[in-house]
Structure formats: structure tokens, C-alpha cells
Scaffold this active site. Structure first.
Site, PDB file in Angstrom:
ATOM      1  N   HIS A   1       5.724  -5.628   7.861  1.00 30.93           N
ATOM      2  CA  HIS A   1       4.910  -6.612   7.960  1.00 30.93           C
ATOM      3  C   HIS A   1       4.524  -7.089   8.349  1.00 30.93           C
ATOM      4  O   HIS A   1       3.611  -8.777   8.094  1.00 30.93           O
ATOM      5  CB  HIS A   1       4.194  -6.502   6.400  1.00 30.93           C
ATOM      6  CG  HIS A   1       4.415  -4.875   5.576  1.00 30.93           C
ATOM      7  ND1 HIS A   1       4.350  -4.150   5.824  1.00 30.93           N
ATOM      8  CD2 HIS A   1       5.174  -5.912   4.224  1.00 30.93           C
ATOM      9  CE1 HIS A   1       5.184  -3.442   5.026  1.00 30.93           C
ATOM     10  NE2 HIS A   1       5.307  -3.665   4.151  1.00 30.93           N
TER      11      HIS A   1
ATOM     12  N   SER B   1       9.152  -0.727   4.780  1.00 31.20           N
ATOM     13  CA  SER B   1       9.564  -1.338   4.236  1.00 31.20           C
ATOM     14  C   SER B   1      10.191  -2.052   3.684  1.00 31.20           C
ATOM     15  O   SER B   1      11.094  -2.378   4.256  1.00 31.20           O
ATOM     16  CB  SER B   1       7.753  -1.437   3.243  1.00 31.20           C
ATOM     17  OG  SER B   1       7.477  -2.935   2.347  1.00 31.20           O
TER      18      SER B   1
END
Length: 246
Positions: A165, A130
Site C-alpha cells: 500500500h 498486503s
């Protein structure tokens, strides 16, 4: 033969913080430069959340194949020479998720950005999930400021942009496509959850997956200039028979 070590970094779409099987973390350890690597976790993007650090130690501490540690900058105890010595001694630096913009700001205040560049040039494997994937690139697709937006900032160790993501958060894919097509972000790499991508000297050298259908993508503006070209990288399935990581 050159004595200059390869410069390697890995983008992760998972790991100890999101999965229980440890496949992506084992893959990372398999690419470390030593058989029993020193692995340092930087939870800076989460504000050094204690639970995040504890989860890392719970996942890596029982592994006899590595020596884990956590570096907290919000509760920093090392002076500048000791901080440099500590980071340069690491074989793997693993960066957690959270707020990309805050991560970069805190690193720069403490000089960690410069130290990580030095470690990278010396052969330390840099990786993260992330925000911990975004930080290595020139730019990234982030929700650091609330809504998804282009962040034209990063350490610049990986050319182009990163979008994590890609398959799991609403709006990620179309928003990243729009940013790349419109020039707000340079061409880059998008990761579905459950994937990993290894780069050597800025070039992709391996992509892996632990989830059905999950892939790493190269996303570039198309020739017409009004859309993007998306290409999935060939990926090795980590659930299949293991291969040597070295």
C-alpha cells in the site's frame, strides 16, 4: 540439468479482493507450474472471514484454468498428515490480507509456516496481498498493532523487508523510509496498489502493473546514512498486449 525446481514467490498490490479486471490474478496463474494449477487461498490474516473466502471462490471458481480451494485454520478439519499432503499438492498458495502478526502466530501454532517452506522448496508458487505479501519476507512495515510500525518477523523466504500500500495509505511511504533509513527495517521492496513482483530464488525476475503510474520500488539506506535511495523497477503493463507467462 538440475532436478531442483525454482523457488518462486510473488508480492501483490491487488487482485480479486480489490479489482474486477483479474489482470494480476491471471498473471499469477500464468506463472504456475502446471496448465491447470491447484490454487489454495489462505484467509488466515482476516480470521478466515467467510466473505473473503467466498469472494476468492467467486473470482477463481469460474476460471477453467485452475482448481481453487480454501484452507481455513480457525475451522480446521485436517489432521497433520492430511494438512501436509493438501498443502504440498498445491501449485499456487494465495494468501489474503489482514493482520500480519496474527497470521504468523496462527500459522506457527498449526505448523503451516514449516509446510509452506517445504512447498516453496518443492516449486509451489507462493503469493499474496498486503499481509499476504508481508509474511514471506524477513520483516515488514505493518499496521498489525495499530499505528504503522516495523515488524522484525516473517517467514524469511524473501531477504529484506516489504511495504504494501505504498501509494494509497497516508504515511506509508515516509514511515517506511524512516524505518529503512534508521535501521528498524532492512532494505526491501515497496508496492504501489495495482502492481506485482515475482521473485525467483530470492531475486526479482519480473514486475508488472495494471494501474497508471503504479510501480514496485527497491528502497535502501543511502550512502550518507540519513535517508533512503528509492528505485522503481522496470514494469510490464498488464493492460497491454499479453505476453506468455511461462
Amino acid at each position: 540439468m538440475s532436478d531442483v525446481p525454482p523457488r518462486r514467490l510473488a508480492l501483490l498490490g491487488g487482485g480479486f479482493s480489490t479489482e474486477e479486471d483479474g489482470l494480476l490474478d491471471d498473471w499469477i496463474l500464468g506463472h504456475a507450474r502446471t496448465p491447470r494449477p491447484q490454487v489454495c487461498f489462505l484467509p488466515t490474516a482476516s480470521g478466515d472471514a467467510p466473505a473473503y473466502a467466498e469472494r476468492f471462490l467467486a473470482a477463481f471458481g469460474p476460471r477453467p484454468s485452475c482448481v481453487p480451494s480454501v484452507l481455513s485454520l480457525f475451522g480446521r478439519t485436517l489432521d497433520d498428515p492430511a494438512l501436509r499432503a493438501f498443502l504440498l499438492a498445491q501449485d499456487v498458495v494465495y494468501v489474503g490480507g489482514g493482520n500480519t502478526a496474527n497470521l504468523l502466530a496462527v500459522w506457527r501454532v498449526h505448523g503451516v509456516d514449516r509446510l509452506l517452506r517445504e512447498a516453496y522448496d518443492r516449486g509451489t508458487l507462493l503469493c499474496g496481498i498486503s499481509a499476504g505479501a508481508n509474511c514471506w519476507a524477513e520483516a515488514s512495515h505493518t499496521d498489525s498493532f495499530g499505528p504503522l510500525t516495523a515488524l522484525s518477523d516473517g517467514l524469511g523466504l524473501l531477504p529484506g523487508s516489504v511495504c504494501p500500500h505504498y501509494d494509497s495509505e497516508p504515511g506509508r511511504r515516509p514511515s517506511y523510509h524512516a524505518a529503512v533509513a534508521g535501521g528498524a527495517l532492512p532494505a526491501g521492496w515497496a508496492l504501489d496498489d495495482g502492481t506485482g513482483a515475482l521473485f525467483t530464488d530470492g531475486l526479482p525476475t519480473e514486475a508488472v502493473t495494471r494501474a497508471p503510474g503504479a510501480r514496485v520500488y527497491r528502497v535502501e539506506p543511502d550512502e550518507a546514512g540519513d535517508g533512503v535511495h528509492e528505485r522503481a523497477l522496470p514494469s510490464r503493463d498488464l493492460r497491454a498486449a499479453p505476453e506468455g507467462g511461462r
